[in-house]
Write a protein that holds these residues in place. Structure first.
Motif: not given
Length: 56
Positions: A1-7, A12-16
């Motif tokens: 699962m590619n959940d890395i976002r970028s600008l 970043w990879r957002c996890k809570y």
């Protein structure tokens, strides 16, 4: 699962990690509310498109 976002200059990879701890932690009250709290959290996550990985 590619959940890395970028600008352009960051990735970043957002996890809570959410912890629900009632003020007095009375088991009698918590046992009554546990199902409702779970239902509400699942509904909110569904609305926001959030995936719950683990719940305990």
């Amino acid at each position: 699962m590619n959940d890395i976002r970028s600008l352009s200059h960051s990735k970043w990879r957002c996890k809570y990690h959410i912890v629900f701890a009632p003020k007095y932690r009375r088991q009698v009250i918590y046992k009554k509310l546990k199902a409702d709290i779970g239902r509400i959290l699942r509904e909110l996550c569904e609305r926001k498109g959030v995936n719950i990985v683990e719940a305990e």
